[in-house]
Design an enzyme around this catalytic site. Structure first.
Site, mmCIF file in Angstrom:
data_model
loop_
_atom_site.group_PDB
_atom_site.id
_atom_site.type_symbol
_atom_site.label_atom_id
_atom_site.label_comp_id
_atom_site.label_asym_id
_atom_site.label_seq_id
_atom_site.Cartn_x
_atom_site.Cartn_y
_atom_site.Cartn_z
ATOM 1 N N ILE A 47 -12.010 6.695 -0.189
ATOM 2 C CA ILE A 47 -12.552 7.524 0.890
ATOM 3 C C ILE A 47 -11.493 7.809 1.965
ATOM 4 O O ILE A 47 -11.630 8.765 2.738
ATOM 5 C CB ILE A 47 -13.802 6.821 1.495
ATOM 6 N N HIS A 88 -10.618 -4.944 -6.813
ATOM 7 C CA HIS A 88 -10.293 -3.537 -7.072
ATOM 8 C C HIS A 88 -8.789 -3.356 -7.143
ATOM 9 O O HIS A 88 -8.034 -4.022 -6.434
ATOM 10 C CB HIS A 88 -10.895 -2.614 -6.005
HETATM 11 P P1 AMP Z 1 -8.770 -3.132 0.336
HETATM 12 O O1 AMP Z 1 -8.142 -3.079 1.697
HETATM 13 O O2 AMP Z 1 -7.782 -3.405 -0.767
HETATM 14 O O3 AMP Z 1 -9.966 -4.035 0.294
HETATM 15 O O4 AMP Z 1 -9.246 -1.656 0.041
HETATM 16 C C1 AMP Z 1 -10.536 -1.198 0.225
HETATM 17 C C2 AMP Z 1 -10.482 0.302 0.056
HETATM 18 O O5 AMP Z 1 -11.798 0.780 -0.104
HETATM 19 C C3 AMP Z 1 -9.879 1.044 1.246
HETATM 20 O O6 AMP Z 1 -8.738 1.785 0.808
HETATM 21 C C4 AMP Z 1 -11.009 1.954 1.721
HETATM 22 O O7 AMP Z 1 -10.558 3.211 2.146
HETATM 23 C C5 AMP Z 1 -11.875 2.050 0.457
HETATM 24 N N1 AMP Z 1 -13.286 2.337 0.672
HETATM 25 C C6 AMP Z 1 -14.133 1.698 1.526
HETATM 26 N N2 AMP Z 1 -15.376 2.205 1.407
HETATM 27 C C7 AMP Z 1 -15.314 3.186 0.460
HETATM 28 C C8 AMP Z 1 -16.262 4.081 -0.116
HETATM 29 N N3 AMP Z 1 -17.548 4.080 0.273
HETATM 30 N N4 AMP Z 1 -15.840 4.941 -1.049
HETATM 31 C C9 AMP Z 1 -14.542 4.958 -1.447
HETATM 32 N N5 AMP Z 1 -13.604 4.136 -0.956
HETATM 33 C C10 AMP Z 1 -13.977 3.260 -0.015
#
Ligand code: AMP
Length: 115
Positions: free
Chosen positions: A31, A101
């Site tokens: 996102i 992820h």
């Molecule tokens: P991390 O910091 O590795 O936990 O990455 C989490 C990622 O999830 C970040 O890059 C956010 O931008 C992404 N993120 C959070 N919520 C969403 C969502 N609803 N849809 C897509 N990406 C998301």
């Protein structure tokens, strides 16, 4: 374990721009993209962090996640130039969502070292 936003995306309770799915993994666009292509590849099984990975039990999941990354990279047109795969683990890794992820980043030149 408490449910994360990614579990809700798996269950289609909140929307996401899904680009890939099979029985084991799901992938959708981040996102808040940090590159022209920024896709998150997640296992459907709830595994909080890299630290929770069991080399025997989770081998197939890890293989499926990396196979998905290669397939998506081809579909997104970034396979030839290359791409970056990132796992952020816990506090110092900058992890925000505690559902395992892998970030697939591409479409521009990446720098090293990261910030
Ligand atoms: P991390 O910091 O590795 O936990 O990455 C989490 C990622 O999830 C970040 O890059 C956010 O931008 C992404 N993120 C959070 N919520 C969403 C969502 N609803 N849809 C897509 N990406 C998301």
């Amino acid at each position: 374990m408490s449910e994360t936003i990614f579990s809700k995306i798996i269950k289609r309770e909140i929307p996401a721009d899904i680009v890939y799915e099979n029985d084991t993994v799901l992938a959708f666009r981040d996102i808040n993209p940090q590159a022209p292509v920024h896709i998150l590849i997640i296992p459907k099984e709830e595994i909080p962090t890299v630290k929770n990975l069991d080399p025997v039990r989770h081998g197939e999941i890890l293989s499926a996640m990396h196979a998905a990354a290669n397939e998506i990279a081809v579909a997104e047109g970034i396979a030839d130039d290359g791409f970056r795969l990132v796992y952020n683990c816990c506090k110092h890794g900058g992890q925000e969502v505690y559902h395992l992820h892998m970030h697939l980043l591409g479409g521009r030149q990446m720098k090293w070292p990261p910030g």
